[in-house]
Motif scaffolding. Structure first.
Motif, PDB file in Angstrom:
ATOM      1  N   LEU A   1      -1.141  -4.822   7.847  1.00 44.67           N
ATOM      2  CA  LEU A   1      -2.215  -3.867   7.595  1.00 44.67           C
ATOM      3  C   LEU A   1      -2.082  -3.236   6.211  1.00 44.67           C
ATOM      4  O   LEU A   1      -0.986  -2.937   5.757  1.00 44.67           O
ATOM      5  CB  LEU A   1      -2.189  -2.759   8.645  1.00 44.67           C
ATOM      6  CG  LEU A   1      -2.337  -3.201  10.111  1.00 44.67           C
ATOM      7  CD1 LEU A   1      -2.224  -1.996  11.029  1.00 44.67           C
ATOM      8  CD2 LEU A   1      -3.665  -3.922  10.320  1.00 44.67           C
ATOM      9  N   SER A   2      -3.217  -3.035   5.575  1.00 44.43           N
ATOM     10  CA  SER A   2      -3.258  -2.321   4.301  1.00 44.43           C
ATOM     11  C   SER A   2      -3.918  -0.976   4.572  1.00 44.43           C
ATOM     12  O   SER A   2      -5.142  -0.857   4.613  1.00 44.43           O
ATOM     13  CB  SER A   2      -4.051  -3.118   3.255  1.00 44.43           C
ATOM     14  OG  SER A   2      -4.082  -2.427   2.023  1.00 44.43           O
ATOM     15  N   LEU A   3      -3.092   0.042   4.777  1.00 47.13           N
ATOM     16  CA  LEU A   3      -3.576   1.364   5.176  1.00 47.13           C
ATOM     17  C   LEU A   3      -3.408   2.341   4.023  1.00 47.13           C
ATOM     18  O   LEU A   3      -2.372   2.359   3.359  1.00 47.13           O
ATOM     19  CB  LEU A   3      -2.802   1.874   6.397  1.00 47.13           C
ATOM     20  CG  LEU A   3      -2.758   0.950   7.616  1.00 47.13           C
ATOM     21  CD1 LEU A   3      -1.925   1.570   8.732  1.00 47.13           C
ATOM     22  CD2 LEU A   3      -4.172   0.652   8.114  1.00 47.13           C
ATOM     23  N   GLN A   4      -4.410   3.164   3.809  1.00 49.71           N
ATOM     24  CA  GLN A   4      -4.364   4.127   2.720  1.00 49.71           C
ATOM     25  C   GLN A   4      -3.791   5.448   3.222  1.00 49.71           C
ATOM     26  O   GLN A   4      -4.090   5.884   4.331  1.00 49.71           O
ATOM     27  CB  GLN A   4      -5.768   4.334   2.145  1.00 49.71           C
ATOM     28  CG  GLN A   4      -6.327   3.072   1.487  1.00 49.71           C
ATOM     29  CD  GLN A   4      -7.760   3.255   1.036  1.00 49.71           C
ATOM     30  OE1 GLN A   4      -8.614   3.629   1.815  1.00 49.71           O
ATOM     31  NE2 GLN A   4      -8.009   3.001  -0.241  1.00 49.71           N
TER      32      GLN A   4
ATOM     33  N   GLN B   1     -10.137   1.646  15.143  1.00 54.80           N
ATOM     34  CA  GLN B   1      -9.587   0.845  14.055  1.00 54.80           C
ATOM     35  C   GLN B   1      -8.084   1.123  13.914  1.00 54.80           C
ATOM     36  O   GLN B   1      -7.582   2.121  14.422  1.00 54.80           O
ATOM     37  CB  GLN B   1     -10.310   1.175  12.747  1.00 54.80           C
ATOM     38  CG  GLN B   1     -11.791   0.869  12.754  1.00 54.80           C
ATOM     39  CD  GLN B   1     -12.414   1.158  11.404  1.00 54.80           C
ATOM     40  OE1 GLN B   1     -11.934   0.700  10.363  1.00 54.80           O
ATOM     41  NE2 GLN B   1     -13.487   1.945  11.406  1.00 54.80           N
TER      42      GLN B   1
ATOM     43  N   THR C   1      -4.535   2.420  12.764  1.00 56.01           N
ATOM     44  CA  THR C   1      -4.008   3.612  12.097  1.00 56.01           C
ATOM     45  C   THR C   1      -2.487   3.613  12.233  1.00 56.01           C
ATOM     46  O   THR C   1      -1.933   2.924  13.084  1.00 56.01           O
ATOM     47  CB  THR C   1      -4.558   4.918  12.716  1.00 56.01           C
ATOM     48  OG1 THR C   1      -4.133   5.000  14.085  1.00 56.01           O
ATOM     49  CG2 THR C   1      -6.072   4.973  12.642  1.00 56.01           C
TER      50      THR C   1
ATOM     51  N   GLN D   1       0.818  -1.203   0.000  1.00 53.43           N
ATOM     52  CA  GLN D   1       0.000   0.000   0.000  1.00 53.43           C
ATOM     53  C   GLN D   1       0.858   1.261   0.000  1.00 53.43           C
ATOM     54  O   GLN D   1       0.508   2.265  -0.612  1.00 53.43           O
ATOM     55  CB  GLN D   1      -0.931  -0.004   1.214  1.00 53.43           C
ATOM     56  CG  GLN D   1      -1.970   1.102   1.198  1.00 53.43           C
ATOM     57  CD  GLN D   1      -2.854   1.041  -0.031  1.00 53.43           C
ATOM     58  OE1 GLN D   1      -3.420  -0.014  -0.345  1.00 53.43           O
ATOM     59  NE2 GLN D   1      -2.962   2.153  -0.758  1.00 53.43           N
TER      60      GLN D   1
ATOM     61  N   GLN E   1      -7.998   2.636   9.328  1.00 53.21           N
ATOM     62  CA  GLN E   1      -7.392   2.070   8.118  1.00 53.21           C
ATOM     63  C   GLN E   1      -6.661   3.122   7.301  1.00 53.21           C
ATOM     64  O   GLN E   1      -6.606   3.057   6.072  1.00 53.21           O
ATOM     65  CB  GLN E   1      -8.451   1.372   7.261  1.00 53.21           C
ATOM     66  CG  GLN E   1      -9.240   0.300   7.975  1.00 53.21           C
ATOM     67  CD  GLN E   1      -8.360  -0.865   8.434  1.00 53.21           C
ATOM     68  OE1 GLN E   1      -7.353  -1.182   7.803  1.00 53.21           O
ATOM     69  NE2 GLN E   1      -8.754  -1.507   9.532  1.00 53.21           N
ATOM     70  N   ARG E   2      -6.098   4.143   7.978  1.00 53.73           N
ATOM     71  CA  ARG E   2      -5.357   5.184   7.289  1.00 53.73           C
ATOM     72  C   ARG E   2      -3.960   5.318   7.877  1.00 53.73           C
ATOM     73  O   ARG E   2      -3.723   5.027   9.050  1.00 53.73           O
ATOM     74  CB  ARG E   2      -6.057   6.536   7.435  1.00 53.73           C
ATOM     75  CG  ARG E   2      -7.431   6.593   6.815  1.00 53.73           C
ATOM     76  CD  ARG E   2      -7.368   6.843   5.310  1.00 53.73           C
ATOM     77  NE  ARG E   2      -8.695   6.727   4.738  1.00 53.73           N
ATOM     78  CZ  ARG E   2      -9.579   7.720   4.715  1.00 53.73           C
ATOM     79  NH1 ARG E   2      -9.248   8.882   5.235  1.00 53.73           N
ATOM     80  NH2 ARG E   2     -10.757   7.551   4.183  1.00 53.73           N
TER      81      ARG E   2
END
Length: 432
Positions: free
Chosen positions: A59-62, A203, A205, A7, A174-175
């Protein structure tokens, strides 16, 4: 397979499409190349021997760069409650002018944001941030992916009576967010900076910030940082400070929550009679980890450093303290103290502590030490014998252990705020 790295690569490619300046694209590409060359930090590396990033790499965080408009909304009322002006508020890495209050700053204080800088200013900003970003692989990642930065300059002779509050909020799950802070204090100036790192989501981060500090002769800076992020938050931060003659830098760091925190701090005293104070508290809950890697470099004679970190660990909590003090060959008349003390509230808690001195001068006063132990049974019995309930007696002993660090904060208002925060953290934890 490392979803986090995948990511990050996608975010870097998305960031590249937004840049219009060839020079800036080249700078970001250079940092990304350096990040790939350094590689993902693993426990095979000495500096990461006791700190595993296995949770983060899953984790796949944007990156928030793709969602700047979305994060411009309001914050929960409790997030900014009690944080007065002047303050700068960042949410998921994006500056929030509507929630910030900076109108009352003195004329000698200048704020410039990355998004408003022209090309030559951006090049200068990147150059000044380079020492902080050079400390770890996450610093290189910050240089490649950061979305916003603030450049704070205090003119010579200017002294702020009220603290400046820097609020960093992880609001959206998720960021990941990447930001930069550049602090430059002119000769004989003074500033107290209170840094709040908060989370309003349950969630995962990731917050990744870099801070570069330059103090002119006789400048005085007090930085008080508090990490109070979500239970599934990952916090990585790098700080580099350069001190000139007669300057005084005091840093107080309180890591009170989060799944994992890693702070890398390097302070360089490069001219005579510079002083630094580096103190902190880490409160580690069950299944969490806090890691402090510090380096104080005495490169000039007649300088002083005082470092003390204290840790309180519960359940299966883990902590790492690696403190290095280096005294150069010409740094005669150096005075340096370093200590690390840990309180284990569980047989399963673990701390790896490594204070170290590297002394190349022969006319110095240097000492270091570390302790690891449990609550003093005699003190606990003394309180119980005077009618104090067991839970309250335990809480009071823990508070006495940690509040010593808060008492050293020079600004009365900030000191009282941190005292209340530490007392509340202990009380809530013990009665959860």
């Amino acid at each position: 397979m490392n979803p986090f790295l995948t990511q990050c690569r996608a975010s870097f490619e998305a960031q590249a499409t937004l840049e219009t300046e060839v020079a800036e694209r080249g700078q970001r590409q250079a940092e990304w190349t350096r990040f790939e060359a350094l590689g993902w930090p693993t426990t095979r590396l000495e500096d990461w021997k006791y700190t595993t990033l296995s949770g983060l790499e899953k984790l796949s965080l944007q990156n928030s760069v793709e969602f700047v408009e979305e994060v411009k909304g309001g914050l929960p009322s409790l997030t900014l409650k009690g944080i007065p002006a002047p303050r700068l508020v960042f949410v998921d890495g994006a500056f929030q002018p509507d929630q910030s209050m900076i109108d009352g700053l003195p004329k000698g204080v200048h704020l410039r944001f990355w998004s408003d800088l022209d090309a030559p200013e951006r090049e200068q900003f990147v150059r000044k941030m380079a020492p902080a970003r050079a400390l770890t692989a996450f610093g290189a990642l910050n240089g490649a992916l950061f979305t916003e930065g603030v450049w704070i300059t205090v003119d010579a002779g200017c002294a702020l009576e009220a603290p400046l509050h820097l609020v960093k909020v992880s609001r959206t799950g998720q960021r990941m967010s990447h930001g930069a802070v550049l602090l430059e204090l002119g000769e004989n100036s003074e500033l107290t900076l209170r840094e709040h790192c908060e989370g309003s989501t349950d969630q995962p981060t990731h917050s990744n910030w870099a801070t570069a500090i330059e103090l002119a002769p006789r400048a005085r800076l007090t930085l008080v940082k508090v990490q109070q992020e979500g239970l599934l938050s990952y916090h990585t931060a790098a700080l580099h400070a350069l001190q000139r003659a007669g300057s005084r830098l005091q840093i107080f760091s309180f890591a009170l929550s989060g799944a994992l925190g890693r702070n890398d701090l390097t302070l360089r005293l490069i001219e005579p009679h510079a002083e630094c104070v580096l103190k902190g508290v880490y409160r580690v809950a069950d299944r969490s980890l806090q890691d402090f890697h510090t380096s104080i470099e005495h490169d000039s004679p007649h300088c002083t450093s005082d470092e003390c970190f204290k840790g309180v660990l519960e359940g299966t909590g883990k902590a790492v303290f690696n403190g290095r003090v280096r005294v150069a060959l010409d740094a005669q008349k150096t005075s340096s103290r370093q200590s690390n003390h840990n309180l284990l509230l569980s047989d399963k808690a673990e701390v790896n502590t490594k204070p170290q001195l590297e002394i190349f001068a022969d006319d110095v006063k240097c000492g270091h030490g570390t302790t690891v132990g449990q609550l003093d049974e005699e003190q606990w019995f003394y309180l119980r014998a005077r009618g104090i309930a067991a839970d309250l007696a335990r809480t009071l002993l823990i508070q006495a252990f940690t509040l010593e660090i808060a008492e050293a904060i020079p600004h009365v208002g900030v000191r009282e705020e941190v005292r209340r925060l530490l007392s509340g953290t202990v009380g809530e934890s013990d009665h959860a």
